[in-house]
Design a protein around this motif. Sequence first.
Motif, PDB file in Angstrom:
ATOM      1  N   UNK A 110      53.651  35.964  37.357  1.00  0.00           N
ATOM      2  CA  UNK A 110      52.973  35.443  36.174  1.00  0.00           C
ATOM      3  C   UNK A 110      51.559  34.986  36.517  1.00  0.00           C
ATOM      4  N   UNK A 111      51.356  34.397  37.695  1.00  0.00           N
ATOM      5  CA  UNK A 111      50.019  33.969  38.114  1.00  0.00           C
ATOM      6  C   UNK A 111      49.062  35.155  38.150  1.00  0.00           C
ATOM      7  N   UNK A 112      49.554  36.291  38.619  1.00  0.00           N
ATOM      8  CA  UNK A 112      48.733  37.498  38.649  1.00  0.00           C
ATOM      9  C   UNK A 112      48.346  37.928  37.238  1.00  0.00           C
ATOM     10  N   UNK A 113      49.310  37.915  36.322  1.00  0.00           N
ATOM     11  CA  UNK A 113      49.030  38.285  34.936  1.00  0.00           C
ATOM     12  C   UNK A 113      48.048  37.316  34.298  1.00  0.00           C
ATOM     13  N   UNK A 114      48.160  36.035  34.626  1.00  0.00           N
ATOM     14  CA  UNK A 114      47.236  35.031  34.079  1.00  0.00           C
ATOM     15  C   UNK A 114      45.815  35.300  34.568  1.00  0.00           C
ATOM     16  N   UNK A 115      45.666  35.580  35.856  1.00  0.00           N
ATOM     17  CA  UNK A 115      44.344  35.887  36.389  1.00  0.00           C
ATOM     18  C   UNK A 115      43.721  37.086  35.713  1.00  0.00           C
ATOM     19  N   UNK A 116      44.532  38.103  35.450  1.00  0.00           N
ATOM     20  CA  UNK A 116      44.036  39.305  34.773  1.00  0.00           C
ATOM     21  C   UNK A 116      43.665  38.999  33.321  1.00  0.00           C
ATOM     22  N   UNK A 117      44.453  38.152  32.669  1.00  0.00           N
ATOM     23  CA  UNK A 117      44.169  37.793  31.276  1.00  0.00           C
ATOM     24  C   UNK A 117      42.849  37.037  31.163  1.00  0.00           C
ATOM     25  N   UNK A 118      42.617  36.091  32.061  1.00  0.00           N
ATOM     26  CA  UNK A 118      41.365  35.326  32.035  1.00  0.00           C
ATOM     27  C   UNK A 118      40.181  36.252  32.308  1.00  0.00           C
ATOM     28  N   UNK A 119      40.350  37.166  33.251  1.00  0.00           N
ATOM     29  CA  UNK A 119      39.279  38.106  33.563  1.00  0.00           C
ATOM     30  C   UNK A 119      38.920  38.960  32.356  1.00  0.00           C
ATOM     31  N   UNK A 120      39.927  39.338  31.570  1.00  0.00           N
ATOM     32  CA  UNK A 120      39.671  40.150  30.377  1.00  0.00           C
ATOM     33  C   UNK A 120      38.839  39.376  29.354  1.00  0.00           C
ATOM     34  N   UNK A 121      39.124  38.095  29.196  1.00  0.00           N
ATOM     35  CA  UNK A 121      38.327  37.259  28.288  1.00  0.00           C
ATOM     36  C   UNK A 121      36.879  37.208  28.767  1.00  0.00           C
ATOM     37  N   UNK A 122      36.695  37.004  30.063  1.00  0.00           N
ATOM     38  CA  UNK A 122      35.350  36.857  30.615  1.00  0.00           C
ATOM     39  C   UNK A 122      34.560  38.158  30.586  1.00  0.00           C
ATOM     40  N   UNK A 123      35.251  39.281  30.415  1.00  0.00           N
ATOM     41  CA  UNK A 123      34.571  40.575  30.349  1.00  0.00           C
ATOM     42  C   UNK A 123      34.099  40.920  28.941  1.00  0.00           C
ATOM     43  N   UNK A 124      34.442  40.098  27.952  1.00  0.00           N
ATOM     44  CA  UNK A 124      34.027  40.370  26.578  1.00  0.00           C
ATOM     45  C   UNK A 124      32.508  40.212  26.433  1.00  0.00           C
ATOM     46  N   UNK A 125      31.894  40.925  25.504  1.00  0.00           N
ATOM     47  CA  UNK A 125      30.437  40.803  25.324  1.00  0.00           C
ATOM     48  C   UNK A 125      30.051  39.429  24.775  1.00  0.00           C
ATOM     49  N   UNK A 126      29.024  38.859  25.345  1.00  0.00           N
ATOM     50  CA  UNK A 126      28.592  37.527  24.922  1.00  0.00           C
ATOM     51  C   UNK A 126      28.079  37.519  23.484  1.00  0.00           C
ATOM     52  N   UNK A 127      27.740  38.687  22.966  1.00  0.00           N
ATOM     53  CA  UNK A 127      27.226  38.753  21.595  1.00  0.00           C
ATOM     54  C   UNK A 127      28.259  38.295  20.575  1.00  0.00           C
TER      55      UNK A 127
ATOM     56  N   UNK B  95      38.873  42.840  15.333  1.00  0.00           N
ATOM     57  CA  UNK B  95      39.907  43.779  15.754  1.00  0.00           C
ATOM     58  C   UNK B  95      39.479  44.525  17.012  1.00  0.00           C
ATOM     59  N   UNK B  96      38.204  44.922  17.060  1.00  0.00           N
ATOM     60  CA  UNK B  96      37.707  45.629  18.233  1.00  0.00           C
ATOM     61  C   UNK B  96      37.745  44.782  19.485  1.00  0.00           C
ATOM     62  N   UNK B  97      37.405  43.514  19.347  1.00  0.00           N
ATOM     63  CA  UNK B  97      37.447  42.599  20.485  1.00  0.00           C
ATOM     64  C   UNK B  97      38.886  42.398  20.954  1.00  0.00           C
ATOM     65  N   UNK B  98      39.795  42.196  20.020  1.00  0.00           N
ATOM     66  CA  UNK B  98      41.198  41.966  20.355  1.00  0.00           C
ATOM     67  C   UNK B  98      41.798  43.168  21.086  1.00  0.00           C
ATOM     68  N   UNK B  99      41.326  44.369  20.747  1.00  0.00           N
ATOM     69  CA  UNK B  99      41.841  45.578  21.384  1.00  0.00           C
ATOM     70  C   UNK B  99      41.483  45.633  22.869  1.00  0.00           C
TER      71      UNK B  99
END
Length: 331
Positions: free
Chosen positions: A118-135, A74-78
Amino acid sequence: MARSHLTLAALATSAVAELDAVGAAPFGSRGRGDFDSAIVTGRDGRLWMVRVPRSERAEQEQSADLVALGALSQGVRARLPFEVTRFAGQAPVGGTRAVVSEFVAGTPVSLTAIDLELATSIGEAIAAVHALPTSLVTDAGLPAHSAADAHRASLAVIDRATATGLVPAALARRWQEAGDDEGLWQFTPTVINGSLNAASFLASAGDVTGVLGWHGLRVGDPARDLSWALGSRREGIADAVFDAYTRVRGSVDRRLRQRATLASELEVALWLLHGTDTRSTETVDDAVRMMSKLVDDVLGDATDSIGPQTLPILAVDEVEALLDRAERSAS
């Protein structure tokens, strides 16, 4: 034989105790693709997705997807600017299983229909995934690949493809130069979805509302999640994706787009290898045609260079940002 949406709805009600189905509709093309799928409407108005794999490969993908969804707490999804479905239940059927999950609202995206918003939103969405902690990946026992791992994997594909003798000389030289360019592979691995393409995204009113398909979740090369965008031939779309991504993540990975370009091109090499491995003349011929077109499309365009080149030296603040990101991604 494809299962009807009514059969799938019955499976969904047996898998999820709280689901009182009052309607169902097919999802996707019946009898085609990797899954039999349906959308089921509950009496409370909630929507559910039920899927039954049609092949062993699809079953393995579904199992990996469930592990990945479990890792996304839940914390990650937030921390994500879009919704990720949640597993709701499963029921055995014909030697496999029907898996039910919450339905994420939004319209499936196609590569040809992506506009600049939409391309801008997609770029932001991918960046958010890549910012998640690797742990979150390592704690779940999911794969974690280093930059050296990514380099070796790409070299292996290049070597195997060129060994077939079917790769055009100019293209083989381009790939080999990229493989020999040590600077291209100096990057910090991040959390990646690992299997993104246009169809992974759901959207509404120009914004990404959901991302589907998490079976490739891992730590790896962020370029892998961006390479598919380079397949868009609509002017400015790929630029908008990368520009939005860079605004969120910063520009410390100076060779990101070049690695993404190489990854996109090596998809053709993988298709060639699939054809040779399965002894499919049709697949091999298709790959050869694709490589011929690739030569025409990119070798005369300096903006698509992936070989060695002189790049600006990082400023002190950029070096500090790189080190800070590496430290945060490992925490």
